[in-house]
Scaffold this active site. Structure first.
Site: not given
Ligand code: NAP
Length: 251
Positions: A57-58, A151, A155
């Protein structure tokens, strides 16, 4: 100059390697003889071709740091990191009703985890005074899309985080760039791809009049991973069929 796009024997870490884009990038690099470590929450098996998979899990920095340590111990170099793991949690309501839970989760995976992964890998890249980090952003880093504020923000944040790292790491020979996909057919976009009207609207927004495929991301990744981009850092490459440059969307 010969072999400009060579990635042979480069040690590459790809996060989100079991997803649509991450899988294509991992395969593309490994078919060009890079040694790829694919990181994801679920992984297909331990090895496929030249891709070695690790469950991780990053958003848990300790796990990822441990994997980097193991890879460096084995190869004595880490050359490329592709931060591709990502999530999108649209709510199909107004932004005022967007939940705090989804906001925090999206920022954690898309932005904070990319920060952790860069922090973990850079000390190893510094040991050889070279490295290339590729962060997968989106056309959402440039444009306001509806019903998905976290989101869009994640980004946009990642786009600028790359520039911040590019500035600090350039002195160590480490380059940091973004690849921003347009609409690519993967699990993440399956609902709009399945809906005829939404599929068509997105197609028409591009200049090439088609959705992207995960394979469309391979060439730009190889460019940034290889020495052909050795003087390129702090940049955004949009792989969007011309979406961002399109001045007129026809009916
Ligand atoms: P995808 O098929 O859903 O792949 C994303 C992968 O990341 C999945 O395998 C997912 O695992 C994994 N992941 C999620 N959270 C993770 C975590 N905490 N640790 C490790 N792995 C994790 O989506 P995709 O379309 O290939 O997206 C790849 C990247 O491209 C994302 O960053 C996305 O934002 C970006 N992007 C995609 C598009 C597009 O049109 N598809 C456009 C612009 C940008 P699970 O499936 O198990 O959750």
């Amino acid at each position: 100059m010969k072999n400009l796009f060579l990635v042979k024997d480069k040690i590459v870490i790809v996060t989100g390697a079991n997803g649509g884009i991450g899988r294509a990038i991992s395969r593309g690099l490994s078919e060009n003889d890079a040694i790829v470590y694919g990181i994801d929450l679920k992984t297909p098996n331990t090895k496929s071709g030249n891709v070695f998979y690790h469950k991780c899990d990053v958003s848990k920095p300790k796990q990822f740091t441990k994997i980097c340590e193991t890879i460096f111990k084995k190869h004595k170099h880490i050359d490329v990191l592709v931060n591709c793991a990502g999530i999108s949690l649209p709510n199909h309501k107004s932004n005022q009703q967007y939940s705090q839970k989804n906001w925090l989760k999206t920022i954690e995976v898309n932005l904070t985890a990319s920060f952790y992964c860069m922090q973990a890998v850079i000390p190893y890249m510094m040991k050889n005074n070279q490295g290339s980090i590729i962060n997968i952003t989106s056309i959402n880093a440039e444009l306001g899309f509806p019903e998905n504020p976290s989101y869009v923000a994640s980004k946009g944040g990642l786009k600028m985080l790359s520039k911040s790292f590019a500035k600090d790491c350039g002195i160590h020979g480490i380059r940091v760039n973004n690849i921003g996909p347009g609409y690519i057919k993967t699990d993440m976009t399956k609902n709009s791809f399945k809906n005829k009207k939404l599929k068509k609207t997105r197609e028409k927004h591009t200049m090439l009049n088609r959705w992207g495929t995960p394979e469309d991301l391979i060439g730009p990744t190889i460019f940034l991973a290889s020495d052909s981009s050795r003087y390129v850092t702090g940049q955004d490459i949009y792989v969007d069929g011309g979406w961002l440059a399109n001045g007129l969307v026809s009916d």
